[in-house]
Design a protein around this motif. Sequence first.
Motif, PDB file in Angstrom:
ATOM      1  N   ASP A  10       0.805  -1.218   0.000  1.00  0.00           N
ATOM      2  CA  ASP A  10       0.000   0.000   0.000  1.00  0.00           C
ATOM      3  C   ASP A  10       0.841   1.273   0.000  1.00  0.00           C
ATOM      4  O   ASP A  10       0.299   2.368   0.011  1.00  0.00           O
ATOM      5  CB  ASP A  10      -0.923   0.016   1.223  1.00  0.00           C
ATOM      6  CG  ASP A  10      -1.917  -1.128   1.195  1.00  0.00           C
ATOM      7  OD1 ASP A  10      -2.476  -1.407   0.116  1.00  0.00           O
ATOM      8  OD2 ASP A  10      -2.125  -1.756   2.247  1.00  0.00           O
ATOM      9  N   GLY A  11       2.162   1.105   0.021  1.00  0.00           N
ATOM     10  CA  GLY A  11       3.042   2.264  -0.024  1.00  0.00           C
ATOM     11  C   GLY A  11       3.475   2.786   1.324  1.00  0.00           C
ATOM     12  O   GLY A  11       4.149   3.801   1.410  1.00  0.00           O
ATOM     13  N   LEU A  12       3.108   2.095   2.400  1.00  0.00           N
ATOM     14  CA  LEU A  12       3.537   2.526   3.731  1.00  0.00           C
ATOM     15  C   LEU A  12       4.918   1.966   4.032  1.00  0.00           C
ATOM     16  O   LEU A  12       5.198   0.802   3.766  1.00  0.00           O
ATOM     17  CB  LEU A  12       2.554   2.049   4.800  1.00  0.00           C
ATOM     18  CG  LEU A  12       1.220   2.775   4.826  1.00  0.00           C
ATOM     19  CD1 LEU A  12       0.258   2.067   5.766  1.00  0.00           C
ATOM     20  CD2 LEU A  12       1.403   4.226   5.231  1.00  0.00           C
ATOM     21  N   ARG A  45      13.186   2.596 -13.285  1.00  0.00           N
ATOM     22  CA  ARG A  45      12.481   3.881 -13.132  1.00  0.00           C
ATOM     23  C   ARG A  45      10.983   3.678 -13.089  1.00  0.00           C
ATOM     24  O   ARG A  45      10.285   4.326 -12.313  1.00  0.00           O
ATOM     25  CB  ARG A  45      12.854   4.844 -14.250  1.00  0.00           C
ATOM     26  CG  ARG A  45      14.165   5.537 -14.002  1.00  0.00           C
ATOM     27  CD  ARG A  45      14.388   6.627 -15.008  1.00  0.00           C
ATOM     28  NE  ARG A  45      14.708   6.017 -16.297  1.00  0.00           N
ATOM     29  CZ  ARG A  45      14.688   6.643 -17.451  1.00  0.00           C
ATOM     30  NH1 ARG A  45      14.351   7.905 -17.519  1.00  0.00           N
ATOM     31  NH2 ARG A  45      14.993   6.024 -18.564  1.00  0.00           N
ATOM     32  N   ASP A  46      10.474   2.777 -13.934  1.00  0.00           N
ATOM     33  CA  ASP A  46       9.032   2.503 -13.924  1.00  0.00           C
ATOM     34  C   ASP A  46       8.593   1.956 -12.566  1.00  0.00           C
ATOM     35  O   ASP A  46       7.552   2.349 -12.032  1.00  0.00           O
ATOM     36  CB  ASP A  46       8.667   1.514 -15.027  1.00  0.00           C
ATOM     37  CG  ASP A  46       8.806   2.106 -16.417  1.00  0.00           C
ATOM     38  OD1 ASP A  46       8.868   3.350 -16.548  1.00  0.00           O
ATOM     39  OD2 ASP A  46       8.861   1.307 -17.382  1.00  0.00           O
ATOM     40  N   LYS A  47       9.388   1.062 -12.004  1.00  0.00           N
ATOM     41  CA  LYS A  47       9.058   0.497 -10.695  1.00  0.00           C
ATOM     42  C   LYS A  47       9.138   1.570  -9.608  1.00  0.00           C
ATOM     43  O   LYS A  47       8.298   1.624  -8.708  1.00  0.00           O
ATOM     44  CB  LYS A  47       9.991  -0.659 -10.367  1.00  0.00           C
ATOM     45  CG  LYS A  47       9.747  -1.876 -11.238  1.00  0.00           C
ATOM     46  CD  LYS A  47      10.724  -2.989 -10.932  1.00  0.00           C
ATOM     47  CE  LYS A  47      10.497  -4.154 -11.864  1.00  0.00           C
ATOM     48  NZ  LYS A  47      11.443  -5.238 -11.641  1.00  0.00           N
ATOM     49  N   ILE A  48      10.147   2.429  -9.704  1.00  0.00           N
ATOM     50  CA  ILE A  48      10.292   3.503  -8.728  1.00  0.00           C
ATOM     51  C   ILE A  48       9.142   4.491  -8.845  1.00  0.00           C
ATOM     52  O   ILE A  48       8.624   4.974  -7.839  1.00  0.00           O
ATOM     53  CB  ILE A  48      11.659   4.200  -8.875  1.00  0.00           C
ATOM     54  CG1 ILE A  48      12.780   3.255  -8.431  1.00  0.00           C
ATOM     55  CG2 ILE A  48      11.712   5.493  -8.065  1.00  0.00           C
ATOM     56  CD1 ILE A  48      14.171   3.773  -8.715  1.00  0.00           C
ATOM     57  N   ASP A  49       8.712   4.782 -10.071  1.00  0.00           N
ATOM     58  CA  ASP A  49       7.570   5.678 -10.267  1.00  0.00           C
ATOM     59  C   ASP A  49       6.324   5.134  -9.571  1.00  0.00           C
ATOM     60  O   ASP A  49       5.597   5.881  -8.907  1.00  0.00           O
ATOM     61  CB  ASP A  49       7.269   5.867 -11.756  1.00  0.00           C
ATOM     62  CG  ASP A  49       8.251   6.785 -12.449  1.00  0.00           C
ATOM     63  OD1 ASP A  49       8.971   7.538 -11.762  1.00  0.00           O
ATOM     64  OD2 ASP A  49       8.304   6.747 -13.696  1.00  0.00           O
ATOM     65  N   ALA A  50       6.083   3.829  -9.718  1.00  0.00           N
ATOM     66  CA  ALA A  50       4.919   3.211  -9.072  1.00  0.00           C
ATOM     67  C   ALA A  50       5.058   3.280  -7.553  1.00  0.00           C
ATOM     68  O   ALA A  50       4.091   3.605  -6.855  1.00  0.00           O
ATOM     69  CB  ALA A  50       4.771   1.760  -9.538  1.00  0.00           C
ATOM     70  N   LEU A  51       6.252   3.009  -7.048  1.00  0.00           N
ATOM     71  CA  LEU A  51       6.500   3.082  -5.606  1.00  0.00           C
ATOM     72  C   LEU A  51       6.278   4.494  -5.096  1.00  0.00           C
ATOM     73  O   LEU A  51       5.616   4.694  -4.071  1.00  0.00           O
ATOM     74  CB  LEU A  51       7.929   2.640  -5.285  1.00  0.00           C
ATOM     75  CG  LEU A  51       8.345   2.884  -3.842  1.00  0.00           C
ATOM     76  CD1 LEU A  51       7.866   1.755  -2.962  1.00  0.00           C
ATOM     77  CD2 LEU A  51       9.815   3.088  -3.727  1.00  0.00           C
ATOM     78  N   ILE A  52       6.809   5.488  -5.794  1.00  0.00           N
ATOM     79  CA  ILE A  52       6.656   6.882  -5.390  1.00  0.00           C
ATOM     80  C   ILE A  52       5.175   7.260  -5.345  1.00  0.00           C
ATOM     81  O   ILE A  52       4.724   7.936  -4.424  1.00  0.00           O
ATOM     82  CB  ILE A  52       7.456   7.817  -6.315  1.00  0.00           C
ATOM     83  CG1 ILE A  52       8.959   7.643  -6.065  1.00  0.00           C
ATOM     84  CG2 ILE A  52       7.039   9.276  -6.126  1.00  0.00           C
ATOM     85  CD1 ILE A  52       9.844   8.352  -7.085  1.00  0.00           C
ATOM     86  N   GLY A  53       4.420   6.807  -6.323  1.00  0.00           N
ATOM     87  CA  GLY A  53       2.986   7.094  -6.347  1.00  0.00           C
ATOM     88  C   GLY A  53       2.271   6.528  -5.134  1.00  0.00           C
ATOM     89  O   GLY A  53       1.501   7.224  -4.466  1.00  0.00           O
TER      90      GLY A  53
END
Length: 78
Positions: A10-12, A45-53
């Motif tokens: 969930d990004g936490l 970068r794509d994976k990091i973008d999703a994580l950042i979101g």
Amino acid sequence: SLAAQSFDKDGLCNENTIGYHNFNLSLYRKLRTVLANLQIADDLRDKIDALIGRASHALELCVLPDGKIPPIGDSPRY
């Protein structure tokens, strides 16, 4: 691999402080900028973008109505 260990689905951040969550998020944003400037690691970068979101959204949910972040764990109120 490190990102998967640092943040849940969930990004936490798996650390119990909002300050640590914010710190990790800022590091991934900086890493994303470096990779983009060097024009390397498109898949990463794509994976990091999703994580950042996900992590940004999770952080937004922690913000109090007055715009401050609660002192969870050992984080200061800021």
